[in-house]
Design a protein around this motif. Sequence first.
Motif, PDB file in Angstrom:
ATOM      1  N   TRP A 254      27.558 -11.923  31.355  1.00  0.00           N
ATOM      2  CA  TRP A 254      27.128 -11.775  32.741  1.00  0.00           C
ATOM      3  C   TRP A 254      25.738 -11.147  32.737  1.00  0.00           C
ATOM      4  O   TRP A 254      25.423 -10.295  31.881  1.00  0.00           O
ATOM      5  N   GLU A 255      24.900 -11.539  33.659  1.00  0.00           N
ATOM      6  CA  GLU A 255      23.505 -11.099  33.671  1.00  0.00           C
ATOM      7  C   GLU A 255      23.328  -9.582  33.638  1.00  0.00           C
ATOM      8  O   GLU A 255      22.398  -9.083  32.971  1.00  0.00           O
ATOM      9  N   PRO A 256      24.157  -8.774  34.319  1.00  0.00           N
ATOM     10  CA  PRO A 256      23.975  -7.315  34.239  1.00  0.00           C
ATOM     11  C   PRO A 256      24.044  -6.763  32.818  1.00  0.00           C
ATOM     12  O   PRO A 256      23.461  -5.707  32.541  1.00  0.00           O
ATOM     13  N   VAL A 257      24.767  -7.434  31.923  1.00  0.00           N
ATOM     14  CA  VAL A 257      24.831  -6.995  30.523  1.00  0.00           C
ATOM     15  C   VAL A 257      23.419  -6.926  29.942  1.00  0.00           C
ATOM     16  O   VAL A 257      23.100  -6.048  29.136  1.00  0.00           O
TER      17      VAL A 257
ATOM     18  N   HIS B  13      18.273  -1.246  23.443  1.00  0.00           N
ATOM     19  CA  HIS B  13      18.565  -2.438  24.237  1.00  0.00           C
ATOM     20  C   HIS B  13      17.547  -3.545  23.960  1.00  0.00           C
ATOM     21  O   HIS B  13      17.924  -4.722  23.852  1.00  0.00           O
TER      22      HIS B  13
ATOM     23  N   ALA C 126      20.411  -7.130  32.032  1.00  0.00           N
ATOM     24  CA  ALA C 126      19.441  -6.524  32.944  1.00  0.00           C
ATOM     25  C   ALA C 126      19.662  -5.036  33.179  1.00  0.00           C
ATOM     26  O   ALA C 126      18.733  -4.331  33.591  1.00  0.00           O
ATOM     27  N   GLN C 127      20.874  -4.554  32.920  1.00  0.00           N
ATOM     28  CA  GLN C 127      21.191  -3.152  33.177  1.00  0.00           C
ATOM     29  C   GLN C 127      21.703  -2.502  31.889  1.00  0.00           C
ATOM     30  O   GLN C 127      22.898  -2.527  31.600  1.00  0.00           O
TER      31      GLN C 127
ATOM     32  N   PHE D 172      23.521 -13.602  38.279  1.00  0.00           N
ATOM     33  CA  PHE D 172      23.970 -12.837  39.448  1.00  0.00           C
ATOM     34  C   PHE D 172      24.450 -13.768  40.553  1.00  0.00           C
ATOM     35  O   PHE D 172      25.397 -13.464  41.274  1.00  0.00           O
TER      36      PHE D 172
ATOM     37  N   VAL E 182      13.747 -10.673  30.694  1.00  0.00           N
ATOM     38  CA  VAL E 182      14.235  -9.291  30.748  1.00  0.00           C
ATOM     39  C   VAL E 182      13.541  -8.457  29.685  1.00  0.00           C
ATOM     40  O   VAL E 182      13.141  -7.307  29.918  1.00  0.00           O
TER      41      VAL E 182
END
Length: 285
Positions: A169-172, A183, A174-175, A206, A276
Amino acid sequence: MLLDPSRVHLSSGHGSSRIPRFGAQPKAAEIIAASQARVSRLESGHVTARVIEVRLLLDAYGVTEQEVRSKLEELAKHSKNRGWWIEHAEHLRPDYVDHIALEDDATYIREWQPVMVPGLLQTPAYAEAVIAHGPNCMEPERAAQLVKVRVGRQAKIEEGGASYTAILWEPVLAQPLVNVETHREQLSAILEIGKRKNVTVQVLPFSAGILAGYSSALYSFSFDEEPTVEAVAMDNLRGTSVLEGAEDLAAYANAFDLLRSSALTPDASAKLIRGVLRSLKEDTS
């Protein structure tokens, strides 16, 4: 069968010694605290039983002849298929050992991760960070050992021993869950690993919305030439659960297919990861 009498030719004063067929897979799986998928692989001869598994099965099925027991234990001990993780097994949860065995046997591995970078893609620094700061407090030595095991699992992919598909999932990306430097190193590693012919990395954006909550993290395994899902593993705070019922396998195979069809293509996913990575470099410059 799990221990094939044709592999051991022994005789005694009472005639040939034979090893009994070890019953139904669910019962054998319960005895060795493993999944039915592993039992199936043992029976088909694709993998070899570990010494402790041989002992448990021999005890359970009343095989008492010491000559037979010793011979079978020797076969397990010196097998070329003896798992690399055995030296760590006494320090690992039995369910984690079973997960590693399934992973090591698999020809196809598929993984969905909505929270963190998959273990098979993690750098040592990322693995150390998420293990050491996880919900289970542990000594540094213990964390270091688990990092070593996690890196050992990756050899299967590095050597091309299985086709591996990971959906994140993109948050993995981006966050960050870890410090920015770790990271960034991790994102660069994902891009490099994704170039391998046996690896596919896709990102669920997202914009997929509620679909990201369709399933918690899952791993699915296939053990033959066809990518039919034969076992599904799911992590939780108490360990790893392995599902093997036909309805469960169908449900999670469909869930993964839905996630994959909604994810960005591998090329678009790599482009997003590079974006990213650039933004992280700009933020720290």
